[in-house]
Design a protein around this motif. Structure first.
Motif, PDB file in Angstrom:
ATOM      1  N   VAL A  11       0.904  -1.257   0.067  1.00  0.00           N
ATOM      2  CA  VAL A  11      -0.157  -0.004  -0.154  1.00  0.00           C
ATOM      3  C   VAL A  11       1.012   1.190  -0.010  1.00  0.00           C
ATOM      4  O   VAL A  11       1.282   1.724   1.000  1.00  0.00           O
ATOM      5  N   PRO A  12       1.259   1.814  -1.301  1.00  0.00           N
ATOM      6  CA  PRO A  12       2.136   2.939  -1.220  1.00  0.00           C
ATOM      7  C   PRO A  12       1.561   4.055  -0.571  1.00  0.00           C
ATOM      8  O   PRO A  12       0.077   4.346  -0.370  1.00  0.00           O
ATOM      9  N   ALA A  13       2.294   5.250  -0.136  1.00  0.00           N
ATOM     10  CA  ALA A  13       1.496   6.466   0.533  1.00  0.00           C
ATOM     11  C   ALA A  13       2.056   7.551  -0.457  1.00  0.00           C
ATOM     12  O   ALA A  13       3.265   7.859  -0.048  1.00  0.00           O
ATOM     13  N   PRO A  14       1.287   8.209  -0.948  1.00  0.00           N
ATOM     14  CA  PRO A  14      -0.072   8.145  -1.281  1.00  0.00           C
ATOM     15  C   PRO A  14      -0.078   6.905  -2.439  1.00  0.00           C
ATOM     16  O   PRO A  14       0.869   6.819  -3.160  1.00  0.00           O
ATOM     17  N   PRO A  15      -1.259   6.036  -2.356  1.00  0.00           N
ATOM     18  CA  PRO A  15      -1.351   4.884  -3.415  1.00  0.00           C
ATOM     19  C   PRO A  15      -1.236   5.701  -4.818  1.00  0.00           C
ATOM     20  O   PRO A  15      -1.833   6.568  -4.948  1.00  0.00           O
ATOM     21  N   ASP A  16      -0.853   4.810  -5.740  1.00  0.00           N
ATOM     22  CA  ASP A  16      -0.887   5.267  -7.116  1.00  0.00           C
ATOM     23  C   ASP A  16      -1.727   4.082  -8.021  1.00  0.00           C
ATOM     24  O   ASP A  16      -2.208   3.169  -7.502  1.00  0.00           O
ATOM     25  N   PRO A  17      -1.891   4.385  -9.021  1.00  0.00           N
ATOM     26  CA  PRO A  17      -2.875   3.232 -10.002  1.00  0.00           C
ATOM     27  C   PRO A  17      -2.271   1.933  -9.884  1.00  0.00           C
ATOM     28  O   PRO A  17      -3.196   1.208 -10.015  1.00  0.00           O
ATOM     29  N   GLY A  18      -1.007   1.995  -9.787  1.00  0.00           N
ATOM     30  CA  GLY A  18      -0.787   0.484  -9.864  1.00  0.00           C
ATOM     31  C   GLY A  18      -0.666  -0.270  -8.636  1.00  0.00           C
ATOM     32  O   GLY A  18       0.060  -1.204  -8.373  1.00  0.00           O
ATOM     33  N   ALA A  19      -1.399   0.396  -7.543  1.00  0.00           N
ATOM     34  CA  ALA A  19      -1.291  -0.090  -6.176  1.00  0.00           C
ATOM     35  C   ALA A  19      -2.142  -1.242  -6.189  1.00  0.00           C
ATOM     36  O   ALA A  19      -1.713  -2.544  -5.428  1.00  0.00           O
ATOM     37  N   LEU A  20      -3.220  -1.457  -6.694  1.00  0.00           N
ATOM     38  CA  LEU A  20      -4.276  -2.432  -6.667  1.00  0.00           C
ATOM     39  C   LEU A  20      -3.498  -3.846  -7.297  1.00  0.00           C
ATOM     40  O   LEU A  20      -3.862  -4.969  -6.482  1.00  0.00           O
ATOM     41  N   PRO A  21      -3.249  -4.059  -8.680  1.00  0.00           N
ATOM     42  CA  PRO A  21      -2.595  -5.138  -9.036  1.00  0.00           C
ATOM     43  C   PRO A  21      -1.403  -5.670  -8.132  1.00  0.00           C
ATOM     44  O   PRO A  21      -1.286  -7.061  -7.728  1.00  0.00           O
ATOM     45  N   LEU A  22      -0.561  -4.910  -7.382  1.00  0.00           N
ATOM     46  CA  LEU A  22       0.691  -5.042  -6.538  1.00  0.00           C
ATOM     47  C   LEU A  22      -0.311  -5.685  -5.259  1.00  0.00           C
ATOM     48  O   LEU A  22       0.279  -6.850  -4.552  1.00  0.00           O
ATOM     49  N   PHE A  23      -1.391  -4.889  -4.867  1.00  0.00           N
ATOM     50  CA  PHE A  23      -2.185  -5.497  -3.702  1.00  0.00           C
ATOM     51  C   PHE A  23      -2.323  -6.847  -3.984  1.00  0.00           C
ATOM     52  O   PHE A  23      -2.316  -7.795  -2.836  1.00  0.00           O
ATOM     53  N   VAL A  24      -2.897  -7.202  -5.124  1.00  0.00           N
ATOM     54  CA  VAL A  24      -3.709  -8.708  -5.255  1.00  0.00           C
ATOM     55  C   VAL A  24      -2.295  -9.567  -5.207  1.00  0.00           C
ATOM     56  O   VAL A  24      -2.756 -10.619  -4.676  1.00  0.00           O
ATOM     57  N   GLN A  25      -1.304  -9.458  -6.013  1.00  0.00           N
ATOM     58  CA  GLN A  25      -0.394 -10.369  -6.158  1.00  0.00           C
ATOM     59  C   GLN A  25      -0.021 -10.450  -4.542  1.00  0.00           C
ATOM     60  O   GLN A  25       0.389 -11.521  -3.995  1.00  0.00           O
ATOM     61  N   ALA A  26       0.316  -9.406  -3.494  1.00  0.00           N
ATOM     62  CA  ALA A  26       0.655  -9.517  -2.473  1.00  0.00           C
ATOM     63  C   ALA A  26      -0.386 -10.417  -1.483  1.00  0.00           C
ATOM     64  O   ALA A  26       0.090 -11.278  -0.477  1.00  0.00           O
ATOM     65  N   CYS A  27      -1.767 -10.093  -1.670  1.00  0.00           N
ATOM     66  CA  CYS A  27      -2.759 -11.020  -0.969  1.00  0.00           C
ATOM     67  C   CYS A  27      -2.562 -12.457  -1.331  1.00  0.00           C
ATOM     68  O   CYS A  27      -2.571 -13.161  -0.292  1.00  0.00           O
ATOM     69  N   ALA A  28      -2.389 -12.531  -2.577  1.00  0.00           N
ATOM     70  CA  ALA A  28      -1.958 -14.247  -3.050  1.00  0.00           C
ATOM     71  C   ALA A  28      -0.951 -14.711  -2.302  1.00  0.00           C
ATOM     72  O   ALA A  28      -0.835 -16.044  -2.101  1.00  0.00           O
ATOM     73  N   GLY A  29       0.107 -13.779  -2.224  1.00  0.00           N
ATOM     74  CA  GLY A  29       1.447 -14.366  -1.352  1.00  0.00           C
ATOM     75  C   GLY A  29       1.333 -14.621   0.039  1.00  0.00           C
ATOM     76  O   GLY A  29       1.853 -15.372   0.514  1.00  0.00           O
ATOM     77  N   ALA A  30       0.385 -13.787   0.389  1.00  0.00           N
ATOM     78  CA  ALA A  30       0.105 -13.513   1.854  1.00  0.00           C
ATOM     79  C   ALA A  30      -0.638 -14.786   2.586  1.00  0.00           C
ATOM     80  O   ALA A  30      -0.497 -15.311   3.562  1.00  0.00           O
TER      81      ALA A  30
END
Length: 238
Positions: A11-30
């Motif tokens: 979750v970058p601060a502030p989030p950028d448009p690429g944050a959600l794909p990164l979040f989804v990948q991180a969720c799958a890994g966690a």
């Protein structure tokens, strides 16, 4: 709104448009799951646009639910409650007549869908899938809810901070969110069918889905033909 405490790489601060794909990948890994998909939903709870998918199977599940208009993600969004299916093979045929069989054929054994919402406002749905049947352990379920809350916060922050822009060379952006597939052509085709058939847009989308299923095609491909006037779902004058 404060984001749940997740690493800055998620979750970058502030989030950028690429944050959600990164979040989804991180969720799958966690989480101990095989894949994760995140889609936006309409005010009525229908799947509207694909934000990101962690792998090909997650992408196929999101597309399958959109094409068929049925599945755990849709039920979660419409009911506003998580839909937890630990053993897809035990689902009765009348629940999701087509989705279940297709998902099983793709190697999916369990699906866990979490609605993303704030009060009465529907934002999207977070779909988790596993190639093994089994309940989510209590700690894993709590972590999945934690990630769903983070997804809500990210969606709200991106929608509020970034302008709506679209270019010929960049991915579409809806209210500040970069989409993997905005499915705009399906909405356009729905409008065309609605006018030509003299039905509301809900019925027009059902006609599109029925024709696509009968022809063994995905809805988007059929929609492109309808918009380009290569295919008519209703004969002129009828």
């Amino acid at each position: 709104m404060m984001l749940p405490e997740l690493p800055a790489r998620i979750v970058p601060a502030p989030p950028d448009p690429g944050a959600l794909p990164l979040f989804v990948q991180a969720c799958a890994g966690a989480l101990p799951v095989s894949g994760v998909g995140l889609s936006l939903t309409s005010a009525a709870g229908d799947l509207d646009a694909l934000v990101a998918a962690s792998d090909g199977t997650a992408l196929a599940l999101e597309d399958l639910q959109f094409d068929l208009g049925e599945g755990p993600g849709l039920d979660a969004s419409r009911s506003r409650h998580p839909v937890l299916v630990p053993d897809l093979a035990r689902v009765t045929p009348d629940r999701w007549p087509v989705f279940t069989g297709e998902a099983l054929l793709s190697g999916v054994a369990a699906v866990f869908a979490f609605p993303l919402q704030v009060g009465a406002l529907r934002l999207g749905v977070l779909d988790l899938h596993s190639d093994r049947a089994g309940e989510l352990e209590e700690a894993v379920h709590a972590e999945a809810l934690h990630h769903a809350a983070a997804a809500v916060a990210l969606l709200l922050q991106l929608q509020s901070r970034l302008p709506v822009t679209t270019t010929a060379t960049a991915p579409p952006v809806a209210a500040g969110i970069v989409l993997a597939d905005d499915r705009a052509v399906v909405h356009q085709a729905t409008g065309v069918v609605s006018v030509s058939a003299g039905v509301d847009t809900g019925a027009a989308l059902l006609l599109l889905r029925a024709r696509a299923y009968a022809e063994g095609r995905d809805v988007r491909a059929l929609a492109e033909d309808v918009v380009a006037r290569r295919t008519r779902l209703v004969d002129p004058g009828r």
